[in-house]
Scaffold this motif. Sequence first.
Motif: not given
Length: 468
Positions: A202-221
Amino acid sequence: MTDTKTTETNGFYKLSWAQRIGFGSGDLAQNLIFQTVACYLMLYLTTVLKINAAFVGTLILVVRLIDCFWSPIVGRYIDNNNPKLGKYRTYLLYGGIPLTIAACLLMLPQAAEWGYTAKVIYATVSYTLLSMIYSVVNIPYGSIMASMTRDNDEVLKLTSTRMVCANIGQIIVQAGFPIGLAIFAHAATIDWNQALFMAIGTIPAFIILPLMPVLKNWLGKKGLYYTLLAIGFVGFCILYAIPKVSSVEECNTIVQAAKVMTGVGLLVGSLMWALVPEVITESEYRTGNRPAATVNALAGVAFKAGFSIAGWITPLVMGMIGFSFTDEASALQTDPSAWFTVTTIFAIAGLALLIYCFKSCQERIATTPDKPVTYGEMFKEFGANKCLQLMIGIFIVVFLASFISAPVNAYYMKLQDYSETAQEAILWFTTIIPALLLILVAFLIYKYPLTDEKINEMNREIEARNKK
């Protein structure tokens, strides 16, 4: 430049962090109960009540089949009514109180003293009742998100916040339940490695989810989804390979790291809830109706279908190859009072969080159809809506991947205690099958047609229609 106030009156509302966290607390509340059922109910029924594993698997499947009929009824009722306390918020209270009671009654310590037939009846009635009440809370809760704003960026932030809260609930249950059992059963020692393995994914959720807008803009949905799935696939492969070349105990650090990687891949299941508002918007764009609760009901059915298929297949197949949950040494404490105490603590905490969610959410876009939505229209919409069909397919597969290993994860860290046949069965359900399912998830996501640009264009046209 578009005026902010004008934009907000068009439904593209900006939300405060207090509103986002308040909404997310509802998912935390529900996961305190749902994760208890998903990860530990089968073990409770088989190792504490000593009910036949094949019956338990069949019970889980049958209850989910009942839910296939029950959830659309709930969704249709909610879409066609508008209570004073809120079209969707109302049910956080009206359903939350009986849900808490049903959760407390799920693991009564007295049940361990009953005869086998009484245990079977008790398990059937209590689990069916809990499942039906859970739908009364979960379906309208999912609909709240689509009623708070049309802004796609805000929906993504809401989804990320909701899923962080959901994963907090998941880590509390997955790690806290075995620790709580050990404490309340007065065990001499606590297996911290086992508790860590159960929860560390479950740990990755606390790192990746807050960065979702940035990651989505970078990699696309879709690029983001593919990246997460690839990392998860590699993690499952490592978990399978370790016992083949060494022992799980000697490679504990690598095991825990690989489990984190699998959590990255399975995190896609959390992100799938962001597709629900998109499908609701697409339906409103085509038909003029906004069937939020109905779509959430169908998504909920798909989510529970993945869970139920996993709960049915795992004990059935493992029983066929000679692994009996009722006869093998249990991976967890079996004191009935400890099970009841831990479940009750989670249930009461969940009710407090549902009340907080009720007070924090504000519905702004909720609508009631001019005429009631009929069952025929509901299933006609399913037949016509390709996006809905694909979304449901993704939900079923990704949550099957998430839950097929849930009842067996507790056994992975004690792999050396079991026969070679049992070890292979545990490895298949904790590594190989989930890895193959992630590949299928990637294929279904490839077929999904809605882009952010299409959704934003649909929302603008819907608002323009509403002005006329």
